[in-house]
Write a protein that holds these residues in place. Structure first.
Motif, short mmCIF file in Angstrom:
data_model
loop_
_atom_site.label_atom_id
_atom_site.label_comp_id
_atom_site.label_asym_id
_atom_site.label_seq_id
_atom_site.Cartn_x
_atom_site.Cartn_y
_atom_site.Cartn_z
N ALA A 60 0.83 -1.21 0.00
CA ALA A 60 0.00 0.00 0.00
C ALA A 60 0.86 1.25 0.00
CB ALA A 60 -0.93 -0.01 1.21
N GLU A 61 1.91 1.24 0.80
CA GLU A 61 2.82 2.40 0.85
C GLU A 61 3.47 2.65 -0.50
OE1 GLU A 61 7.14 3.37 2.87
OE2 GLU A 61 5.75 2.08 3.97
N SER A 62 3.91 1.58 -1.16
CA SER A 62 4.59 1.73 -2.44
C SER A 62 3.63 2.17 -3.54
CB SER A 62 5.29 0.42 -2.82
OG SER A 62 6.35 0.14 -1.92
N ILE A 63 2.40 1.67 -3.52
CA ILE A 63 1.41 2.14 -4.49
C ILE A 63 1.13 3.62 -4.28
CG2 ILE A 63 -0.98 1.95 -5.26
CD1 ILE A 63 -0.84 -1.04 -4.48
N ALA A 64 0.95 4.03 -3.02
CA ALA A 64 0.68 5.43 -2.72
C ALA A 64 1.81 6.33 -3.19
CB ALA A 64 0.44 5.60 -1.22
N ASP A 65 3.03 5.82 -3.14
CA ASP A 65 4.18 6.62 -3.58
C ASP A 65 4.11 6.92 -5.07
OD1 ASP A 65 5.29 6.73 -1.07
OD2 ASP A 65 6.70 5.07 -1.40
N GLY A 66 3.50 6.03 -5.86
CA GLY A 66 3.53 6.20 -7.30
C GLY A 66 2.24 6.58 -7.96
N ILE A 67 1.13 6.50 -7.24
CA ILE A 67 -0.18 6.61 -7.90
C ILE A 67 -0.51 8.03 -8.35
CG2 ILE A 67 -1.61 7.02 -5.85
CD1 ILE A 67 -3.55 4.89 -7.03
N THR A 68 0.16 9.03 -7.78
CA THR A 68 -0.10 10.40 -8.22
C THR A 68 0.72 10.80 -9.44
OG1 THR A 68 1.55 11.27 -6.67
CG2 THR A 68 -0.74 11.13 -5.90
N GLY A 69 1.58 9.92 -9.90
CA GLY A 69 2.41 10.23 -11.06
C GLY A 69 1.69 9.95 -12.38
N PRO A 70 2.43 10.00 -13.49
CA PRO A 70 1.80 9.90 -14.81
C PRO A 70 1.58 8.47 -15.29
CG PRO A 70 4.14 10.34 -15.05
CD PRO A 70 3.86 10.36 -13.57
#
Length: 267
Positions: A60-70
């Protein structure tokens, strides 16, 4: 229970363990995104020094780190799986066929579109301003013929050799675990936000209402959207308390995230 008003939507969420054991589900919400993960109940001798809650929290932490990107949601999930691998590849056997893993549901608001992803038995569903409902699930696990269950660590489950033959394999089912390529097998799509008033992400601890207890999806969505996340989880627990079927968990970890678009927040 969390309740927050973010820039993108109003979020209400709750996660309940199915027993005295630690909750293996996880969820996160942000201004324009949300995710739920359903950790796969641990198998003995899975080659990992970490438990399932560690895995779902890390993913979950790793997804949250990338989900706001392109990147596309499937690519975000693939990168997150790879990032978690890097955190424990030196201590754990990531080649073990039952290494800890999770099923997933992700959503993201991009402009006037809603992007969604489901992998495994989590679900994304929504109700439009006109009351019409739509559900996105991944039925590959449920479609498998399976084999007779065996008792493993006090739980009746498929035997490990069978799981190894169908998990993250062609003709089987796909989950987030140690293979980033599994993310490319997720079901994905996008729809106009104008058709979404209320949105649900949930684990199969809640979809039991449909899969096991005879409710329809419109009824499940009404329970969440009209009566509240807590009321919906109370309902599935009440059914579980009355369920006489042997050989399965009476209650499963259950998680639901209800998102309401701001233009509908007063409804």
């Amino acid at each position: 229970m969390i309740e927050a008003r973010a820039a993108g939507w109003e979020a209400r969420a709750q996660s309940r363990p199915g027993s005295a054991a630690p909750n293996e589900d996880a969820y996160r919400t942000g201004g324009d995104w949300a995710l739920v993960l359903d950790g796969i109940t641990r198998y003995p001798d899975d080659g990992c020094v970490h438990d399932v809650p560690w895995y779902t929290a890390a993913l979950a932490e790793s997804i949250a780190d990338g989900i706001t990107g392109p990147d596309a949601l499937a690519d975000v999930l693939a990168a997150a799986i790879a990032a978690v691998n890097a955190r424990h590849e030196s201590t754990c056997d990531l080649g073990n066929p039952v290494s800890p893993g999770a099923t997933a549901a992700l959503v993201r608001r991009r402009g006037d579109r809603l992007e969604w992803l489901v992998l495994g038995d989590c679900a994304v569903a929504w109700r439009g301003p006109d009351g019409a409902c739509r559900v996105e699930t991944d039925g590959r696990l449920a479609a498998l013929p399976g084999v007779p269950a065996v008792e493993l660590a006090g739980i009746r489950r498929w035997p490990v050799p069978y799981v190894a033959s169908v998990r993250n394999r062609e003709g089987g089912f796909w989950v987030a675990s140690t293979d980033p390529e599994a993310a490319a097998r997720a079901r994905t799509g996008a729809v106009p936000l104008a058709g979404v008033a209320d949105l649900l992400l949930c684990t199969d601890g809640l979809t039991r209402l449909v899969d096991r207890y005879g409710h329809t999806w419109p009824q499940l969505l009404a329970a969440v959207f009209d009566r509240g996340v807590g009321a919906a989880l109370d309902l599935v627990r009440a059914h579980g308390d009355r369920d006489p079927r042997p050989g399965s968990k009476r209650h499963d970890d259950a998680t639901a995230v209800h998102l309401r678009l701001p233009e509908f927040a007063s409804l």
